[in-house]
Design a protein around this motif. Structure first.
Motif, PDB file in Angstrom:
ATOM      1  N   ARG A   1       0.805  -1.104  -0.086  1.00 36.34           N
ATOM      2  CA  ARG A   1      -0.142  -0.024   0.067  1.00 36.34           C
ATOM      3  C   ARG A   1       0.932   1.159  -0.023  1.00 36.34           C
ATOM      4  NH1 ARG A   1      -4.945  -1.692  -1.541  1.00 36.34           N
ATOM      5  NH2 ARG A   1      -5.408  -3.450  -0.196  1.00 36.34           N
TER       6      ARG A   1
ATOM      7  N   SER B   1       1.426  -0.012  -4.758  1.00 34.82           N
ATOM      8  CA  SER B   1       0.462   1.081  -4.957  1.00 34.82           C
ATOM      9  C   SER B   1       1.589   2.552  -5.240  1.00 34.82           C
ATOM     10  CB  SER B   1      -0.267   1.538  -3.847  1.00 34.82           C
ATOM     11  OG  SER B   1      -1.260   0.619  -3.938  1.00 34.82           O
TER      12      SER B   1
ATOM     13  N   THR C   1     -14.586   5.041   0.155  1.00 32.49           N
ATOM     14  CA  THR C   1     -13.847   5.904  -0.769  1.00 32.49           C
ATOM     15  C   THR C   1     -14.649   6.320  -1.663  1.00 32.49           C
ATOM     16  OG1 THR C   1     -12.035   4.032  -0.538  1.00 32.49           O
ATOM     17  CG2 THR C   1     -12.068   5.377  -2.288  1.00 32.49           C
TER      18      THR C   1
ATOM     19  N   VAL D   1      -8.823   7.722  -3.382  1.00 27.37           N
ATOM     20  CA  VAL D   1      -8.418   6.224  -3.456  1.00 27.37           C
ATOM     21  C   VAL D   1      -6.887   6.190  -2.756  1.00 27.37           C
ATOM     22  CG1 VAL D   1      -7.659   4.616  -5.314  1.00 27.37           C
ATOM     23  CG2 VAL D   1      -9.816   5.889  -5.477  1.00 27.37           C
TER      24      VAL D   1
ATOM     25  N   SER E   1      -7.283   6.162   0.777  1.00 31.91           N
ATOM     26  CA  SER E   1      -7.618   4.947   1.440  1.00 31.91           C
ATOM     27  C   SER E   1      -6.521   3.656   1.205  1.00 31.91           C
ATOM     28  CB  SER E   1      -8.807   4.329   0.486  1.00 31.91           C
ATOM     29  OG  SER E   1      -9.860   5.325   0.500  1.00 31.91           O
ATOM     30  N   ASP E   2      -5.617   3.918   0.228  1.00 34.78           N
ATOM     31  CA  ASP E   2      -4.611   3.037   0.110  1.00 34.78           C
ATOM     32  C   ASP E   2      -3.635   3.114   1.192  1.00 34.78           C
ATOM     33  OD1 ASP E   2      -3.386   0.870  -1.429  1.00 34.78           O
ATOM     34  OD2 ASP E   2      -1.988   2.413  -2.071  1.00 34.78           O
TER      35      ASP E   2
ATOM     36  N   LEU F   1     -14.461  -2.623   1.025  1.00 30.52           N
ATOM     37  CA  LEU F   1     -14.442  -1.507   0.440  1.00 30.52           C
ATOM     38  C   LEU F   1     -15.818  -0.901   0.108  1.00 30.52           C
ATOM     39  CD1 LEU F   1     -13.098   0.673  -1.476  1.00 30.52           C
ATOM     40  CD2 LEU F   1     -13.598  -0.705  -3.516  1.00 30.52           C
TER      41      LEU F   1
ATOM     42  N   LEU G   1      -6.926  -0.481  -5.457  1.00 31.17           N
ATOM     43  CA  LEU G   1      -7.204  -1.056  -4.017  1.00 31.17           C
ATOM     44  C   LEU G   1      -7.475  -2.560  -3.769  1.00 31.17           C
ATOM     45  CD1 LEU G   1      -9.563   1.682  -2.552  1.00 31.17           C
ATOM     46  CD2 LEU G   1      -7.100   1.462  -2.510  1.00 31.17           C
TER      47      LEU G   1
END
Lengths: 248, 270
Positions: A152, A170, B142, B149, B152-153, B177, B202
């Motif tokens: 993440r 990510s 989200t 996004v 949230s990640d 989610l 995600l």
């Protein structure tokens, strides 16, 4: 950037920033008793005076800060300087110690990833008297890492060997390995392979949308990568000081 | 033992409190004794959304400090007798929360309640960290836009590393989610990220898509959790979310644009 022969060189630059890693001895302090530290350090230094002369040193204060007492860091630094040692960094310092370190122009290091077994590292750093080199052989045992969850944004992962990620990485995440990096999802964050200088290491990924890729300090940012328009499995390796990016 | 749910997002204004109120009410209406806690100390809102702001006497911080008992501070909802609200303090800040204090309150609540919903404040600072620290399940709210996004990640990364479960090496927090303020029309126009775009980043278990709806604002203003508005699409979406969370197999709705009826097709009405 001069790390690539494929992109034409527009201007010859006088300098460049590179990311690189160096190894340095770490001095782990176990006690706050300055007298004891001084005495034992002198003994150690006497074993290999030439090796330690003007040697860079990173101070690890984790153990000595654990028991709540505070170490007189200022006195310790002055002592190290007097012994011709050059502290170049300090880790696990308290806030007060950090401000003292800054006063002496010593950078503060935050520990990346897993904290190494400091005791082991310490004993391995005793120089081999014959060659005068640090015996790092024992530390470099291959420690590969496998991550099955997505990495993440904001997470950092460090592997002492190869790093394999089964999911995606990510944007805003950072993965580092001393060996190769494999990403079986989209690589959107930063990936640094061969961080200890292994120029043979490579990065493999299913989709390359990285913010930055680096092998042994030679890097490219997303600005350079965007031009390539890669939407398939990709490998990145180093050839003659240049990062080569191609499809698999 | 209660199941502790944290409603979190990282970014502010995405619908955490709306979601907390809705799912707490939804769970309670299904007959599960549920408590909902406002962790947003200093910016208390949950009581407004729940319509109990005039009944707040003691709050979460009072309970932590031992100035009031849990029983005194919990407000019983007037619409559903299975639902209790623990409001935040408006006059204090997040530093009033301590890990031991929060842990103790959650432990006490666990003995009596089936579900505890923790409404997390925005950000990744103390309030948000404490809200998620003890969680068993996380609802990540989200909006379909890039900054939400990304936040949230980031939050998911924190959930995976800084929770009690992570620290004790137990089974990880279950992450779900919830995509809120979704407008299929704007997705089609390319103004909004689609469910697939968000999931690409995600990759989470999608618990539901809450469509953008005027009824959400109306519900907030009137102090009625939107899930009670059975007419509204958002209310229905939250009913689905609760059902899916409880293990029912409910098909997803509100992801694609509503098909025009025969009348609309014939006359090309918009």
């Amino acid at each position: 950037m001069s790390t690539d022969t494929e992109v034409p060189c527009y201007k010859k630059s006088a300098l460049e920033f590179k990311s690189s890693s160096f190894s340095a001895p770490v001095l782990v302090i176990h006690t706050t008793e300055l007298k004891q530290i001084k005495h034992q350090l002198k003994e150690k230094l006497a074993q290999a005076p030439e090796f330690f002369k003007n040697s860079p040193l990173v101070l690890d204060l984790k153990c000595c800060n654990e028991n709540g007492k505070s170490l007189d860091l200022e006195a310790l630094i002055k002592f190290l300087h007097a012994e011709n040692l050059l502290p170049i960094g300090i880790s696990e310092a308290s806030e007060e110690q950090q401000s003292i370190a800054i006063k002496f122009h010593i950078p503060i290091h935050t520990v990346r990833g897993a904290h190494p077994d400091t005791n082991k590292l310490n004993s391995n750093n005793i120089p081999d008297n014959k060659t005068g080199k640090i015996n790092t052989q024992a530390i470099n045992t291959l420690e590969n890492k496998l991550i099955s969850q997505p990495v993440r944004s904001g997470q950092r992962i460090y592997a002492k060997g190869d790093l394999t990620i089964l999911s995606h990485v990510s944007a805003g995440a950072e993965i580092m390995a001393e060996g190769n990096i494999h990403v079986y999802g989209a690589l959107r964050g930063k990936a640094l392979a061969g961080v200890q200088g292994d120029t043979q290491s490579r990065i493999f990924c299913s989709v390359l949308q990285a913010e930055l890729v680096s092998i042994a300090g030679h890097y490219k940012t997303s600005e350079d990568l965007d031009k390539l328009d890669l939407h398939q499995a990709t490998q990145i390796y180093l050839q003659d000081q240049a990062l080569i990016i191609n499809n698999l | 033992m209660a199941r502790i749910i944290v409603v979190t997002s990282g970014k502010g204004g995405v619908g955490k409190t709306t979601t907390s109120a809705a799912i707490a009410m939804g769970l309670a209406k299904k007959g599960h004794k549920t408590a909902v806690i406002d962790f947003d100390v200093g910016l208390r809102n949950l009581d407004l959304i729940m319509g109990c702001e005039r009944r707040v006497v003691y709050d979460f911080v009072n309970v932590i400090n031992g100035e009031a008992s849990l029983r005194q501070a919990l407000i019983k909802d007037k619409r559903c007798n299975q639902l209790f609200i623990l409001p935040a303090s408006q006059t204090r800040d997040k530093d009033a929360l301590t890990q031991e204090g929060v842990g103790k309150v959650l432990d006490d609540l666990s003995k009596e309640f089936k579900y505890i919903v923790c409404d997390s404040p925005a950000g990744i600072e103390k309030g948000a960290n404490l809200a998620m620290y003890f969680a068993d399940d996380a609802f990540v709210v989200t909006n379909p836009e890039v900054s939400s996004v990304r936040d949230s990640d980031r939050m998911l990364g924190i959930l995976a590393s800084k929770s009690r479960r992570a620290e004790k090496g137990e089974e990880a927090i279950k992450e779900y989610l919830l995509l809120s303020r979704y407008s299929p029309k704007r997705v089609k126009l390319g103004e909004m990220l689609s469910v697939e775009d968000v999931q690409d980043i995600l990759s989470l278990h999608l618990l539901g898509v809450i469509p953008e709806s005027k009824s959400v604002l109306n519900a907030s203003n009137s102090g009625t959790p939107v899930i009670l508005d059975e007419e509204s699409s958002a209310g229905q979406a939250y009913v689905d979310v609760v059902a899916r969370y409880l293990g029912e197999d409910v098909p997803h709705r509100f992801i694609d644009e509503e098909k025009k009826g025969l009348f609309g097709k014939l006359f090309g009405r918009k």
